[in-house]
Design a protein around this motif. Structure first.
Motif, PDB file in Angstrom:
ATOM      1  N   LEU A  14       9.221  -9.812  -9.377  1.00 26.79           N
ATOM      2  CA  LEU A  14      10.260 -10.125  -9.065  1.00 26.79           C
ATOM      3  C   LEU A  14      10.878  -9.485  -7.602  1.00 26.79           C
ATOM      4  O   LEU A  14      10.568  -8.561  -7.467  1.00 26.79           O
ATOM      5  CB  LEU A  14      11.462  -9.528  -9.946  1.00 26.79           C
ATOM      6  N   PRO A  15      11.469 -10.503  -6.776  1.00 32.26           N
ATOM      7  CA  PRO A  15      11.934  -9.998  -5.539  1.00 32.26           C
ATOM      8  C   PRO A  15      13.085  -8.671  -5.721  1.00 32.26           C
ATOM      9  O   PRO A  15      13.929  -8.910  -6.641  1.00 32.26           O
ATOM     10  CB  PRO A  15      12.417 -11.056  -4.767  1.00 32.26           C
ATOM     11  N   ALA A  21       7.071  -3.898  -1.336  1.00 37.55           N
ATOM     12  CA  ALA A  21       7.384  -3.573   0.005  1.00 37.55           C
ATOM     13  C   ALA A  21       7.918  -2.234   0.102  1.00 37.55           C
ATOM     14  O   ALA A  21       7.527  -1.609   1.108  1.00 37.55           O
ATOM     15  CB  ALA A  21       8.564  -4.506   0.594  1.00 37.55           C
ATOM     16  N   SER A  22       8.532  -1.896  -1.016  1.00 34.76           N
ATOM     17  CA  SER A  22       9.222  -0.458  -1.015  1.00 34.76           C
ATOM     18  C   SER A  22       8.413   0.516  -1.528  1.00 34.76           C
ATOM     19  O   SER A  22       8.276   1.906  -1.074  1.00 34.76           O
ATOM     20  CB  SER A  22      10.557  -0.606  -1.528  1.00 34.76           C
ATOM     21  N   SER A  23       7.685   0.190  -2.753  1.00 30.94           N
ATOM     22  CA  SER A  23       7.004   1.547  -3.406  1.00 30.94           C
ATOM     23  C   SER A  23       5.659   1.169  -3.937  1.00 30.94           C
ATOM     24  O   SER A  23       4.940   1.885  -4.377  1.00 30.94           O
ATOM     25  CB  SER A  23       7.699   1.864  -4.528  1.00 30.94           C
ATOM     26  N   ASP A  24       5.110  -0.076  -3.183  1.00 32.12           N
ATOM     27  CA  ASP A  24       3.637  -0.348  -3.918  1.00 32.12           C
ATOM     28  C   ASP A  24       3.491  -0.913  -5.318  1.00 32.12           C
ATOM     29  O   ASP A  24       2.638  -0.720  -5.895  1.00 32.12           O
ATOM     30  CB  ASP A  24       2.381   0.400  -3.496  1.00 32.12           C
ATOM     31  N   LEU A  25       4.921  -0.953  -5.904  1.00 30.47           N
ATOM     32  CA  LEU A  25       4.645  -1.222  -7.425  1.00 30.47           C
ATOM     33  C   LEU A  25       5.432  -2.447  -7.634  1.00 30.47           C
ATOM     34  O   LEU A  25       6.502  -3.090  -6.976  1.00 30.47           O
ATOM     35  CB  LEU A  25       5.823  -0.205  -8.033  1.00 30.47           C
ATOM     36  N   ASP A  51      -0.090  -1.275  -6.293  1.00 30.82           N
ATOM     37  CA  ASP A  51      -1.081  -1.535  -5.120  1.00 30.82           C
ATOM     38  C   ASP A  51      -1.606  -0.285  -4.785  1.00 30.82           C
ATOM     39  O   ASP A  51      -1.419  -0.009  -3.568  1.00 30.82           O
ATOM     40  CB  ASP A  51      -0.371  -2.327  -4.174  1.00 30.82           C
ATOM     41  N   VAL A  52      -2.920   0.385  -5.365  1.00 26.09           N
ATOM     42  CA  VAL A  52      -3.510   1.257  -4.759  1.00 26.09           C
ATOM     43  C   VAL A  52      -5.009   1.087  -5.084  1.00 26.09           C
ATOM     44  O   VAL A  52      -5.254   0.650  -6.128  1.00 26.09           O
ATOM     45  CB  VAL A  52      -2.994   2.683  -5.374  1.00 26.09           C
TER      46      VAL A  52
END
Length: 103
Positions: A14-15, A21-25, A51-52
């Motif tokens: 979801l955007p 962009a803010s928390s890699d989640l 995203d890790v």
């Protein structure tokens, strides 16, 4: 661990503020499971990915709430698959679905 490119969004993400962009989640829309809406405990399910590392952890996000108290539990992919399989087996032991009465 290095973060993945933020351009690698899953199609279900979801955007908004929960975007990578803010928390890699990444979080999907949560889907409610209540049938009648008067259950004391509400349950909702969604998808998550963080995203890790070279292989981002991913799975189901289980949200349980009672009133204003909300708990979110991210389950990894192995746990998610096991839960789906075991839940199906256990629910089948409860017997057939009740008949739906037409209004």
């Amino acid at each position: 661990m290095t973060n993945l490119s933020s351009s690698d969004h899953p199609p279900w993400c979801l955007p908004g503020p929960d975007c990578a962009a803010s928390s890699d989640l990444h979080l999907s829309r949560l889907v409610g499971t209540a049938v009648s809406g008067d259950e004391v405990i509400q349950a909702r399910l969604g998808l998550w990915r963080m995203d890790v590392g070279p292989t981002p952890p991913t799975g189901l996000l289980l949200e349980l709430s009672a009133g204003e108290h909300v708990e979110r539990w991210p389950l990894d992919l192995v746990q998610s698959r096991a839960l789906a399989h075991l839940a199906g087996r256990l629910v089948r032991k409860l017997g057939p679905w009740p008949a739906i009465v037409a209004a």
